[in-house]
Enzyme design. Sequence first.
Site, PDB file in Angstrom:
ATOM      1  N   TYR A 316       0.825  -1.203   0.000  1.00 57.90           N
ATOM      2  CA  TYR A 316       0.000   0.000   0.000  1.00 57.90           C
ATOM      3  C   TYR A 316       0.865   1.261   0.000  1.00 57.90           C
ATOM      4  O   TYR A 316       0.582   2.226  -0.713  1.00 57.90           O
ATOM      5  CB  TYR A 316      -0.933   0.013   1.211  1.00 57.90           C
ATOM      6  CG  TYR A 316      -1.775   1.263   1.288  1.00 57.90           C
ATOM      7  CD1 TYR A 316      -2.839   1.462   0.411  1.00 57.90           C
ATOM      8  CD2 TYR A 316      -1.491   2.258   2.227  1.00 57.90           C
ATOM      9  CE1 TYR A 316      -3.597   2.624   0.465  1.00 57.90           C
ATOM     10  CE2 TYR A 316      -2.249   3.410   2.286  1.00 57.90           C
ATOM     11  CZ  TYR A 316      -3.308   3.589   1.403  1.00 57.90           C
ATOM     12  OH  TYR A 316      -4.052   4.736   1.464  1.00 57.90           O
ATOM     13  N   LYS A 409      18.698   7.919  18.493  1.00 61.36           N
ATOM     14  CA  LYS A 409      18.653   6.810  19.442  1.00 61.36           C
ATOM     15  C   LYS A 409      19.855   5.878  19.304  1.00 61.36           C
ATOM     16  O   LYS A 409      20.042   4.965  20.113  1.00 61.36           O
ATOM     17  CB  LYS A 409      17.350   6.029  19.255  1.00 61.36           C
ATOM     18  CG  LYS A 409      16.120   6.851  19.625  1.00 61.36           C
ATOM     19  CD  LYS A 409      14.833   6.123  19.325  1.00 61.36           C
ATOM     20  CE  LYS A 409      13.635   6.960  19.776  1.00 61.36           C
ATOM     21  NZ  LYS A 409      13.542   8.255  19.083  1.00 61.36           N
TER      22      LYS A 409
END
Length: 624
Positions: A316, A409
Amino acid sequence: MQKVGLKSLLVFQFDLLALAFAWCAAFWLRFNFSWPEDYGNTVLVGLLCMLPAHALACWLAGLYRGLWIFASLPDLKRVLKAVGGTLLAMVAYVVLLTPQPPVPRSLVVLFPLLLIMGMAGGRVAYRMWKEHRMFGALVCQGKPVIVIGAGRAAAMLVRDMERSPDWRVVGLLDDNAGKWGRELGGQRVIGAVDSLPEVASDLKVRHAILAIPSASIAVRRKVADYCAQAGLQLLTVPALEDIMSGRIAVNAIRKVEIEDLLGRETVCIDTANVAAVLAGKCVLVTGAGGSIGSELCRQIAHFSPARVLLVEQSEYALYTIEQWFAQHQPQIPVVPLAADVKDAVRLHEIFGEWLPQVVFHAAAYKHVPLMEVRNAWQAVRNNVLGTLNVARCSQSCGAERFVLISTDKAVNPTNVMGATKRLAEMLCQALYSVSNATRVETVRFGNVLGSNGSVIPKFQEQIACGGPVTVTHPEITRYFMSIPEAALLVLQAGSMGEGGEIFVLDMGEPVRITDLARNMIRLSGFSEDEIRIEFTGLRPGEKLYEELLADAEQTRPTHHPKLRIARSRPVATDLVREVEAWLEQRASPTDQAVRSKLLHWVPEYMPADIAAVAPCQSNSGQQA
């Protein structure tokens, strides 16, 4: 067509009558409000001479192209042109025909002034009458609203809102003391912006509109704070570039979103340098349907690439970005390619067929808590093996550049996701040290506004459901930047790199998530009594504070103010071989075994549950 022709004929007749009135009135004024009997022939002949000249001048000036209901400065300019032509006809009449008695010299001034007053005044009077008929009944209707700002955008807004049945402007506020007490569009500038709470209370208003399209983030935050104090819902007008381009009208007001308060100033990049890297090149983007990947594709499209290869695992997401190109950039050839970056065979097939020259690797697993428990090995495979596969394919096909999209991170990571991204960075450095034909670079930044999995959509959904808004810790902070800004800076960094660098983006100041939640509640028109904030505790692997640089790293500046280069420690070239041997195992190691191995290669990695990791270190070799 008949109706339009009839209106034009009526306007034409009005202009001829205005000429006759101005010509006769000029004589009447010249002779002290009495009609000069001796000048009858002079007046009549002059009128007969100037009427056809005036008709021609009006037609040449384009007076009958405009609509009286929208009469404005352009129409006044046309009137002046027509009057100028008629004045020339008058002078010609005086000089060539020399009427007796002669035309008084004062008429050279009186006649054009009266003609301008008649023609322009008639148009203005008609517009006022028409607008009163159409909108006069709306004067006392609509919700009262205060407009913040008293500049050009505010003037346009006040004028447009006079015709709106939904809003009623009751005053304006501006920090420019020179405007206090004056009127703008019939509305008084009451005082400074900091008087908003008092003014709102006195005028009983519940809404304010920020009519300063170019307002800085600091100004927007200040106005939002005042509105929060006053219990007002804050609205804003579109961006200045949208108004000036005509894409959006100034009265297309909308709610102020949290992105307006967290967003940053416009980023400028060296477009010539970026274009030199991308123009006419075949560019491949992994994770092309994701938040960052799709924006990268949209920004790349501005630099005229020869072809864009869209590599995406989600069907999608791949369809969505492919359709965007079909609608907005149909001239750019795109190749949608369904592929998993862990599938080396598929990647070799893609790179071998299309031979991309510039590669942006944005595909990754990014959600910290999800990757921390029961998914640690999948995070390793996607973030580490996927990066290794794409980087190796880039080198083998002779790509000019490979850019890894990393994260803050990865700095002193406390979670599996961050440790896998740091290991991916290290592998890229090792690959470049072995073969530098392809410039391998890394770009590291923090959270982006509106990205998939961002905290903002989550808070919006919780507020829509009536709360509570859940925050993990009262002191937790995060860096934020907009998706377009991040994408542009990635392109800038990718064009600057010489190979082996880790670029660090300027993320600005960290934002307390608790303050973010409070602002979102206020902007939604609620108080904290109505929508409460609930603290749930830090999730697995989550840090209170994010960092952009590891302790052992230093940075050096670049020519771009928002980009710096990290000087990280050297990486051993045999790291690639060791990691590959670990990745080739068939069985999936446990989460603890994954953490132990990551800790071995990424010494700055500090798992939150370090006690659970340590006992596994002796067994990790067997499982690996």
